[in-house]
Design an enzyme around this catalytic site. Structure first.
Site, PDB file in Angstrom:
ATOM      1  N   ASP A   1      -2.015  10.700  -4.998  1.00  0.00           N
ATOM      2  CA  ASP A   1      -2.566  11.735  -5.880  1.00  0.00           C
ATOM      3  C   ASP A   1      -3.537  12.668  -5.192  1.00  0.00           C
ATOM      4  OD1 ASP A   1      -4.704   9.724  -5.623  1.00  0.00           O
ATOM      5  OD2 ASP A   1      -5.692  10.873  -7.206  1.00  0.00           O
TER       6      ASP A   1
ATOM      7  N   GLU B   1       0.833  -1.206   0.000  1.00  0.00           N
ATOM      8  CA  GLU B   1       0.000   0.000   0.000  1.00  0.00           C
ATOM      9  C   GLU B   1       0.864   1.251   0.000  1.00  0.00           C
ATOM     10  OE1 GLU B   1      -2.700   1.338  -0.448  1.00  0.00           O
ATOM     11  OE2 GLU B   1      -4.419   0.403   0.524  1.00  0.00           O
ATOM     12  N   ASP B   2       0.319   2.326  -0.555  1.00  0.00           N
ATOM     13  CA  ASP B   2       1.004   3.618  -0.454  1.00  0.00           C
ATOM     14  C   ASP B   2       0.825   4.212   0.943  1.00  0.00           C
ATOM     15  OD1 ASP B   2      -1.734   3.995  -0.857  1.00  0.00           O
ATOM     16  OD2 ASP B   2      -1.508   5.530  -2.394  1.00  0.00           O
TER      17      ASP B   2
ATOM     18  N   ASP C   1      -4.767   4.992   5.977  1.00  0.00           N
ATOM     19  CA  ASP C   1      -5.346   6.156   6.642  1.00  0.00           C
ATOM     20  C   ASP C   1      -6.452   5.678   7.590  1.00  0.00           C
ATOM     21  OD1 ASP C   1      -6.308   8.683   7.312  1.00  0.00           O
ATOM     22  OD2 ASP C   1      -7.192   9.084   5.353  1.00  0.00           O
TER      23      ASP C   1
ATOM     24  N   PHE D   1      -2.926  15.969   4.380  1.00  0.00           N
ATOM     25  CA  PHE D   1      -3.116  15.379   3.064  1.00  0.00           C
ATOM     26  C   PHE D   1      -1.807  15.474   2.288  1.00  0.00           C
ATOM     27  CE2 PHE D   1      -4.478  15.063  -1.349  1.00  0.00           C
ATOM     28  CZ  PHE D   1      -5.184  13.876  -1.257  1.00  0.00           C
TER      29      PHE D   1
HETATM   30  P1  IMP Z   1      -8.105   4.328   3.870  1.00  0.00           P
HETATM   31  O1  IMP Z   1      -9.111   3.339   3.403  1.00  0.00           O
HETATM   32  O2  IMP Z   1      -8.743   5.539   4.489  1.00  0.00           O
HETATM   33  O3  IMP Z   1      -7.045   3.754   4.763  1.00  0.00           O
HETATM   34  O4  IMP Z   1      -7.440   4.931   2.596  1.00  0.00           O
HETATM   35  C1  IMP Z   1      -6.430   4.361   1.948  1.00  0.00           C
HETATM   36  C2  IMP Z   1      -6.286   4.960   0.578  1.00  0.00           C
HETATM   37  O5  IMP Z   1      -6.715   6.333   0.522  1.00  0.00           O
HETATM   38  C3  IMP Z   1      -4.841   4.962   0.209  1.00  0.00           C
HETATM   39  O6  IMP Z   1      -4.491   3.781  -0.454  1.00  0.00           O
HETATM   40  C4  IMP Z   1      -4.721   6.199  -0.657  1.00  0.00           C
HETATM   41  O7  IMP Z   1      -4.984   5.859  -2.004  1.00  0.00           O
HETATM   42  C5  IMP Z   1      -5.785   7.138  -0.161  1.00  0.00           C
HETATM   43  N1  IMP Z   1      -5.219   8.158   0.767  1.00  0.00           N
HETATM   44  C6  IMP Z   1      -5.277   8.179   2.121  1.00  0.00           C
HETATM   45  N2  IMP Z   1      -4.645   9.261   2.633  1.00  0.00           N
HETATM   46  C7  IMP Z   1      -4.161   9.941   1.569  1.00  0.00           C
HETATM   47  C8  IMP Z   1      -3.391  11.164   1.443  1.00  0.00           C
HETATM   48  O8  IMP Z   1      -3.000  11.852   2.408  1.00  0.00           O
HETATM   49  N3  IMP Z   1      -3.090  11.536   0.160  1.00  0.00           N
HETATM   50  C9  IMP Z   1      -3.484  10.829  -0.929  1.00  0.00           C
HETATM   51  N4  IMP Z   1      -4.179   9.686  -0.858  1.00  0.00           N
HETATM   52  C10 IMP Z   1      -4.523   9.243   0.379  1.00  0.00           C
HETATM   53 MG    MG Z   2      -4.418   3.652  -2.543  1.00  0.00          MG
END
Ligand code: IMP
Ligand code: MG
Length: 179
Positions: A158, A98-99, A102, A151
């Protein structure tokens, strides 16, 4: 693009160091195994390329695309499977790349999907961990960097599909997305 960035958090050198560190650890932890490396599109494309070159194992590389953001700067609670994995992962060790983690909701969605399909084990290697953003109880096994609740864009991440090709991770200026 540099003008849209408020602060650089992780530059190319520190990201490379993180890839070397985690690559060594993964190589040791999976010694003798042939895991399925599951890269999460699109955000993990650079992390996958850099981290995997530091992993000395036979691996199968697969991709999955789940979407939670729908173009904004906040996660949504609804996760959708955009592109599914190309092979059967039943009985396999799966390492998700994963990148960023969050809220943890997309990761939970994928872990449940893989468990349902009979993965032997499921681990996660994320470049960034935004622990403050967590809404579900989930932890990554391998973390490049903890990141504060801002962010961020670049190195795969992106804002409205832009900045993925920025070679570093930085905080996007608020005025870029608040107008
Ligand atoms: P989660 O489901 O909220 O954990 O979100 C995960 C996905 O949301 C990541 O794989 C990212 O693609 C995107 N994401 C979460 N935080 C950021 C951020 O700060 N910048 C850009 N993309 C984010
Ligand atoms: Mg992602």
């Amino acid at each position: 693009m540099d003008n849209d960035i408020q602060e650089v958090l992780f530059d190319q050198t520190s990201i490379h160091d993180a890839a070397v560190r985690l690559g060594k650890q993964i190589t040791q932890d999976y010694a003798g195994e042939r895991p399925v490396v599951l890269s999460v599109l699109k955000g993990a494309y650079l992390w996958t390329a850099d981290l995997l070159r530091e992993v000395d194992l036979y691996v199968d590389l697969e991709f999955i695309n789940v979407s939670s953001y729908h173009g904004g700067v906040k996660s949504t609670d609804e996760i959708t499977l955009v592109t599914d994995i190309g092979s059967d992962i039943k009985g396999r060790h799966v390492l998700i790349l994963e990148d960023i983690v969050d809220t943890g909701q997309s990761l939970l969605f994928m872990k449940e999907l893989l468990a349902k399909r009979g993965a032997k084990s499921i681990s996660v290697a994320t470049l960034l961990d935004k622990k403050e953003g967590r809404k579900v109880d989930i932890t990554a096994d391998y973390v490049g960097f903890d990141v504060r609740n801002e962010f961020v864009v670049g190195y795969g991440l992106d804002y409205k599909e832009m900045y993925r090709n920025l070679p570093y991770v930085g905080i996007l200026k608020k005025e870029v997305y608040s107008d």
